[in-house]
Design an enzyme around this catalytic site. Structure first.
Site, mmCIF file in Angstrom:
data_model
loop_
_atom_site.group_PDB
_atom_site.id
_atom_site.type_symbol
_atom_site.label_atom_id
_atom_site.label_comp_id
_atom_site.label_asym_id
_atom_site.label_seq_id
_atom_site.Cartn_x
_atom_site.Cartn_y
_atom_site.Cartn_z
ATOM 1 N N SER A 1 0.838 -1.216 0.000
ATOM 2 C CA SER A 1 0.000 0.000 0.000
ATOM 3 C C SER A 1 0.866 1.258 0.000
ATOM 4 O O SER A 1 0.506 2.264 -0.616
ATOM 5 C CB SER A 1 -0.979 -0.004 1.177
ATOM 6 O OG SER A 1 -0.302 0.195 2.395
ATOM 7 N N ASN A 2 2.019 1.216 0.664
ATOM 8 C CA ASN A 2 2.923 2.374 0.598
ATOM 9 C C ASN A 2 3.487 2.530 -0.810
ATOM 10 O O ASN A 2 3.588 3.645 -1.321
ATOM 11 C CB ASN A 2 4.055 2.246 1.623
ATOM 12 C CG ASN A 2 3.597 2.660 3.000
ATOM 13 O OD1 ASN A 2 3.468 3.846 3.284
ATOM 14 N ND2 ASN A 2 3.302 1.683 3.850
ATOM 15 N N MET B 1 10.835 -7.017 4.378
ATOM 16 C CA MET B 1 10.963 -7.739 5.642
ATOM 17 C C MET B 1 12.335 -8.383 5.874
ATOM 18 O O MET B 1 12.497 -9.145 6.818
ATOM 19 C CB MET B 1 9.865 -8.818 5.738
ATOM 20 C CG MET B 1 8.444 -8.264 5.700
ATOM 21 S SD MET B 1 8.173 -6.929 6.888
ATOM 22 C CE MET B 1 8.081 -7.873 8.399
ATOM 23 N N ARG B 2 13.315 -8.075 5.024
ATOM 24 C CA ARG B 2 14.658 -8.630 5.252
ATOM 25 C C ARG B 2 15.597 -7.544 5.771
ATOM 26 O O ARG B 2 15.556 -6.417 5.285
ATOM 27 C CB ARG B 2 15.247 -9.142 3.937
ATOM 28 C CG ARG B 2 14.668 -10.435 3.458
ATOM 29 C CD ARG B 2 15.230 -10.764 2.099
ATOM 30 N NE ARG B 2 16.647 -11.105 2.145
ATOM 31 C CZ ARG B 2 17.106 -12.331 2.396
ATOM 32 N NH1 ARG B 2 16.280 -13.319 2.635
ATOM 33 N NH2 ARG B 2 18.404 -12.556 2.406
ATOM 34 N N ASN C 1 13.376 4.137 5.064
ATOM 35 C CA ASN C 1 12.426 3.115 5.516
ATOM 36 C C ASN C 1 11.278 3.796 6.240
ATOM 37 O O ASN C 1 11.429 4.896 6.788
ATOM 38 C CB ASN C 1 13.115 2.139 6.473
ATOM 39 C CG ASN C 1 12.180 1.005 6.903
ATOM 40 O OD1 ASN C 1 11.432 0.468 6.087
ATOM 41 N ND2 ASN C 1 12.192 0.651 8.179
ATOM 42 N N HIS D 1 8.362 2.983 9.291
ATOM 43 C CA HIS D 1 8.058 2.053 10.382
ATOM 44 C C HIS D 1 6.772 2.545 11.057
ATOM 45 O O HIS D 1 6.613 3.748 11.258
ATOM 46 C CB HIS D 1 9.229 2.038 11.382
ATOM 47 C CG HIS D 1 9.010 1.094 12.506
ATOM 48 N ND1 HIS D 1 9.200 -0.260 12.380
ATOM 49 C CD2 HIS D 1 8.576 1.308 13.779
ATOM 50 C CE1 HIS D 1 8.901 -0.846 13.530
ATOM 51 N NE2 HIS D 1 8.518 0.078 14.392
HETATM 52 C C1 GRF Z 1 3.910 -0.592 6.869
HETATM 53 O O1 GRF Z 1 3.122 -0.537 8.027
HETATM 54 C C2 GRF Z 1 5.308 -0.119 7.150
HETATM 55 O O2 GRF Z 1 5.364 0.839 8.164
HETATM 56 C C3 GRF Z 1 6.004 -1.375 7.591
HETATM 57 O O3 GRF Z 1 5.450 -2.399 6.798
HETATM 58 C C4 GRF Z 1 4.132 -2.026 6.422
HETATM 59 C C5 GRF Z 1 4.062 -2.177 4.926
HETATM 60 O O4 GRF Z 1 2.749 -2.038 4.454
HETATM 61 N N1 GRF Z 1 7.436 -1.243 7.431
HETATM 62 P P1 GRF Z 1 2.470 -2.019 2.896
HETATM 63 O O5 GRF Z 1 3.061 -3.294 2.307
HETATM 64 O O6 GRF Z 1 3.125 -0.800 2.319
HETATM 65 O O7 GRF Z 1 0.987 -1.980 2.763
#
Ligand code: GRF
Length: 199
Positions: free
Chosen positions: A12-13, A89-90, A106, A108
């Protein structure tokens, strides 16, 4: 400037970033999206936006550094100037960080340095915090620990459930991440004494 997004999940980001590039709110070219998960929906988002979508299988590599060497080779092929992690996630190896010093961002989902790690929203919710929200930071070799660039406060309403809080935090993420990426592109982020100054 050319940039890459690394993502492992729903993306989604990434989608918010793609829309911001299309709208001219990020004045840089998103050249490639790379994932360590074959079925990450982020890759689907990239394909929909006609951006090269690359899957690199961690199973093909003996360790983190050899995986990252392949990753860096791919980034070089696309002449990437900086890297945006969006739900990647790595952990990145020191080798990778040395290739892109102060050029990896990044996001968070908590107000760092509180609630590092992969279950930040749930831990903050279970703790009963009254204020939380996302942090965008530069990436260094420690997890969720690089210089903080921008945070947005999200109030926790007594009526919030974990799901409604997650939704509010994601909406805040989609606002601040494109904004920070554009500040970076415009050269407005300076690191001084381990702190970020927006000039
Ligand atoms: C987000 O909440 C971000 O802060 C974290 O992982 C999530 C990724 O969400 N690092 P998406 O895949 O962008 O929907």
């Amino acid at each position: 400037m050319n940039f890459a997004v690394l993502a492992s999940g729903r993306g989604s980001n990434l989608w918010a970033i793609i829309k911001a590039v299309e709208a001219g709110k990020i004045k840089a070219d998103l050249k490639v999206v790379i994932s360590d998960k074959k079925d990450a929906y982020a890759l689907e988002h990239a394909r929909q936006a006609k951006i090269p979508a690359v899957f690199i299988d961690p199973k093909d590599f003996k360790d983190r550094e050899s995986f990252d060497k392949c990753l860096v080779e791919r980034l070089h092929e696309f002449n990437i100037d900086f890297v945006v992690l969006a739900g990647y996630m790595r952990l990145l190896s020191s080798y990778f960080i040395r290739q892109y010093p102060d050029k990896v961002l990044n996001i968070h989902p908590s107000l760092l340095p509180a609630f590092k790690g992969t279950h930040a929203i749930k831990e903050a919710f279970d703790q009963g915090v009254k204020v939380t929200g996302p942090t965008v930071h530069f990436v260094n070799e420690e997890m969720d620990a690089g210089p903080i660039i921008l945070q947005e406060r999200v109030e926790v309403d007594p009526k919030d459930t974990l799901e409604s809080l997650e939704e509010k935090i994601h909406q805040a993420e989609h606002r601040i991440y494109p904004k920070v990426i554009d500040l970076f592109v415009q050269g407005k982020l300076r690191i001084s004494g381990g702190k970020v100054v927006i000039v």
